[in-house]
Enzyme design. Structure first.
Site, PDB file in Angstrom:
ATOM      1  N   ALA A 142       0.983  -0.805  -0.093  1.00  0.00           N
ATOM      2  CA  ALA A 142       0.418  -0.296   0.096  1.00  0.00           C
ATOM      3  C   ALA A 142       0.511   1.529  -0.112  1.00  0.00           C
ATOM      4  O   ALA A 142       1.923   1.334   0.685  1.00  0.00           O
ATOM      5  CB  ALA A 142      -0.800  -0.275   1.242  1.00  0.00           C
ATOM      6  N   ASP A 143       0.571   2.291  -0.763  1.00  0.00           N
ATOM      7  CA  ASP A 143       1.038   3.950  -0.904  1.00  0.00           C
ATOM      8  C   ASP A 143      -0.051   4.734  -0.692  1.00  0.00           C
ATOM      9  O   ASP A 143      -0.777   4.952  -1.277  1.00  0.00           O
ATOM     10  CB  ASP A 143       1.736   3.705  -1.488  1.00  0.00           C
ATOM     11  CG  ASP A 143       3.045   4.822  -1.419  1.00  0.00           C
ATOM     12  OD1 ASP A 143       4.255   4.710  -1.255  1.00  0.00           O
ATOM     13  OD2 ASP A 143       2.477   5.934  -1.959  1.00  0.00           O
ATOM     14  N   THR A 144       0.214   5.250  -0.199  1.00  0.00           N
ATOM     15  CA  THR A 144      -0.970   6.923   0.115  1.00  0.00           C
ATOM     16  C   THR A 144       0.322   8.275   0.229  1.00  0.00           C
ATOM     17  O   THR A 144       0.955   8.156  -0.107  1.00  0.00           O
ATOM     18  CB  THR A 144      -1.238   6.636   1.996  1.00  0.00           C
ATOM     19  OG1 THR A 144      -2.296   5.401   2.436  1.00  0.00           O
ATOM     20  CG2 THR A 144      -2.225   8.124   2.087  1.00  0.00           C
TER      21      THR A 144
END
Length: 197
Positions: free
Chosen positions: A74-76
């Protein structure tokens, strides 16, 4: 029974996965992040895929995969207009970002990539969620006081909606957990659709 591996050292993502009752191991992705995309939605999917791929490759060399295993990357990022905001470089950068975000509406994008091992061919699913966040105006003193807590320094856009910065959030449209760092509702639905829950 499916095994899950979170390709992130984020304590917030760990808490969110635990919240929905998923048991998992952690194997942190530590490779260099190289962005080739320009749209925020594409950037987070690309980065989440890099993280998941790195961990999946490492996992395959270190362990025998004898049951379905899902690697979760995941990456935000935060986007204000055309500006992409990741984690701040330092306190001055955090102050700069917060000054830009205060009093405005911005978008938080989280990309998630699921790599499924142990079912024959490697399966890869990437998706993203977008949440609009509206911040109240903040004074310079409020920004400096918040940055001095050190809370913003490891967070995209230099704030955590689940921490002290909650005092400055006027509202959101979309998934709250997406802003924290992992859209677990969508993640659960994706896993269920593939029979992996």
């Amino acid at each position: 029974m499916t095994k899950y591996v979170l390709a992130s050292g984020s304590p917030r993502r760990k808490d969110l996965l635990e919240q929905i009752g998923i048991s998992f191991e952690i194997m942190v992705a530590d490779g260099e992040e190289i962005i080739t995309k320009t749209l925020p939605s594409d950037i987070v999917e690309e980065l989440s895929c890099m993280k998941a791929t790195e961990v999946a490759n490492r996992y395959m060399t270190e362990y025998t995969v004898n049951r379905p295993t899902v690697i979760i990357g995941a990456d935000t990022i935060v986007a204000l207009g055309t500006e992409i905001m990741g984690k701040p470089k330092d306190e001055a950068d955090a102050v700069r970002m917060l000054k830009a975000l205060q009093g405005n509406t911005h978008q938080v994008y989280t990309g998630v990539t699921l790599i499924v091992l142990g079912l024959g061919d490697r399966q890869v699913v990437s998706f993203h969620e977008k949440t609009d966040v509206v911040m109240y105006p903040m004074t310079e003193a409020e920004i400096l006081a918040y940055v001095n807590t050190k809370d913003p320094l490891d967070k995209a856009g230099s704030y955590g909606i689940q921490g002290r910065c909650a005092a400055h959030i006027k509202g959101i449209v979309g998934d709250y957990n997406n802003v924290v760092g992992l859209p677990v509702g969508r993640l659960y639905q994706e896993l269920a659709a593939k029979g992996l829950i």
